[in-house]
Scaffold this active site. Sequence first.
Site, PDB file in Angstrom:
ATOM      1  N   LYS A   6      35.694  47.355  46.255  1.00  0.00           N
ATOM      2  CA  LYS A   6      35.233  47.509  44.865  1.00  0.00           C
ATOM      3  C   LYS A   6      33.700  47.555  44.819  1.00  0.00           C
ATOM      4  O   LYS A   6      33.111  48.384  44.133  1.00  0.00           O
ATOM      5  CB  LYS A   6      35.788  46.371  43.991  1.00  0.00           C
ATOM      6  CG  LYS A   6      37.307  46.478  43.803  1.00  0.00           C
ATOM      7  CD  LYS A   6      37.930  45.240  43.191  1.00  0.00           C
ATOM      8  CE  LYS A   6      39.456  45.330  43.244  1.00  0.00           C
ATOM      9  NZ  LYS A   6      40.135  44.122  42.752  1.00  0.00           N
TER      10      LYS A   6
ATOM     11  N   GLN B  19      38.976  38.106  41.291  1.00  0.00           N
ATOM     12  CA  GLN B  19      39.959  38.604  42.253  1.00  0.00           C
ATOM     13  C   GLN B  19      41.148  37.644  42.330  1.00  0.00           C
ATOM     14  O   GLN B  19      40.980  36.449  42.537  1.00  0.00           O
ATOM     15  CB  GLN B  19      39.290  38.772  43.628  1.00  0.00           C
ATOM     16  CG  GLN B  19      40.186  39.401  44.675  1.00  0.00           C
ATOM     17  CD  GLN B  19      40.604  40.830  44.345  1.00  0.00           C
ATOM     18  OE1 GLN B  19      39.808  41.644  43.900  1.00  0.00           O
ATOM     19  NE2 GLN B  19      41.877  41.137  44.556  1.00  0.00           N
TER      20      GLN B  19
ATOM     21  N   ASP C 274      39.607  44.547  34.280  1.00  0.00           N
ATOM     22  CA  ASP C 274      40.921  44.549  34.927  1.00  0.00           C
ATOM     23  C   ASP C 274      42.034  44.777  33.903  1.00  0.00           C
ATOM     24  O   ASP C 274      43.174  45.053  34.266  1.00  0.00           O
ATOM     25  CB  ASP C 274      41.166  43.209  35.645  1.00  0.00           C
ATOM     26  CG  ASP C 274      40.860  43.291  37.138  1.00  0.00           C
ATOM     27  OD1 ASP C 274      40.843  44.418  37.670  1.00  0.00           O
ATOM     28  OD2 ASP C 274      40.628  42.235  37.758  1.00  0.00           O
TER      29      ASP C 274
END
Length: 293
Positions: free
Chosen positions: A52, A96, A119
């Site tokens: 990422k 994460q 997200d």
Amino acid sequence: MQILNGKATAQAIIDLLKIEVAQLMSRGAPVPHLAAILVGTNGASETYVASKVKACNEVGFKSTLIRMEEDISELKLLELVRELNNDPDVDGILVQLPLPAHISSEEIINTIDAGKDVDGFHPVNVGRMVQGQPTFVPATPYGIMLMLEHYKIDTASKHAVVIGRSNIVGRPMSILLSAATNPGNCTVTICHSGTKNLKEICQTADIIVAALGRPGFIKEDMVKEGAVVIDVGITRVTDATKKSGYRISGDVDYASVAHKTSYITPVPGGVGPMTIAALMKNTFKACAMKHYD
Ligand code: NAD
């Protein structure tokens, strides 16, 4: 059979984003900034976060990786999230997953500012997605939709079988495919660990999205001739012939299934890169929304 090349498709999206970033900056906006929090040292999580950050660099975004010890308290992590919420320099926040067992992922996700939740896991954004309102769509299902769009795959009125009901992949995927959109407009069956006759259900599928995390689970006799097969699975399987000691396996037994399909995603190089590209699109959107909407 056509292979859906996630790597090339993601690159095309990234290249377009580079142009959009330049345009945004020419209008006086700062570079989009993604802040990623990584708790602990889980190998797979390290790899995902690294890719990422790498993508951010490539597109020209600013990124900040914040590493926290495995034993960080939930309270401390919540504090950090609130700091990032209040930091005007940060456009997107991602934590994460999975988090260590002593931390409630739900609590953390619910604390992220919905406007920075790139997200797309915050309940407000999930609600917007369900209602078809503008939102941050979770990156993996979003990436799959972008891939279907890129390859102009006709999904209207098709029977899509989604295997897996997680908040990250399966459930949002089922919602997006059933929406009155293109791609979309499918009749969707969502399957999970409690589903009976999975094989028979899969045999009726025009589109299969396998997101269960069971290597090679989808076999030749489960797939209808001409079906579109999207393999989301990423599992590390022990492999002594590899330097790392493992290889990455998808949920589809690619060798036996591919020849029956009209389109199929490989693993690696299919859904994985699309997920990253979709996250970059969400991060860009978070920045553009803040400065121009
Ligand atoms: P998860 O463990 O949260 O969910 C798995 C789902 O599969 C559950 O809903 C469960 O009910 C279902 N399931 C498990 N065994 C089953 C069975 N035998 N029959 C039917 N359903 C079954 O996993 P997740 O986070 O949704 O991820 C799924 C897979 O996708 C994993 O391999 C993960 O690593 C991968 N993944 C890939 C990407 C990517 O970018 N390619 C992103 C996210 C997740």
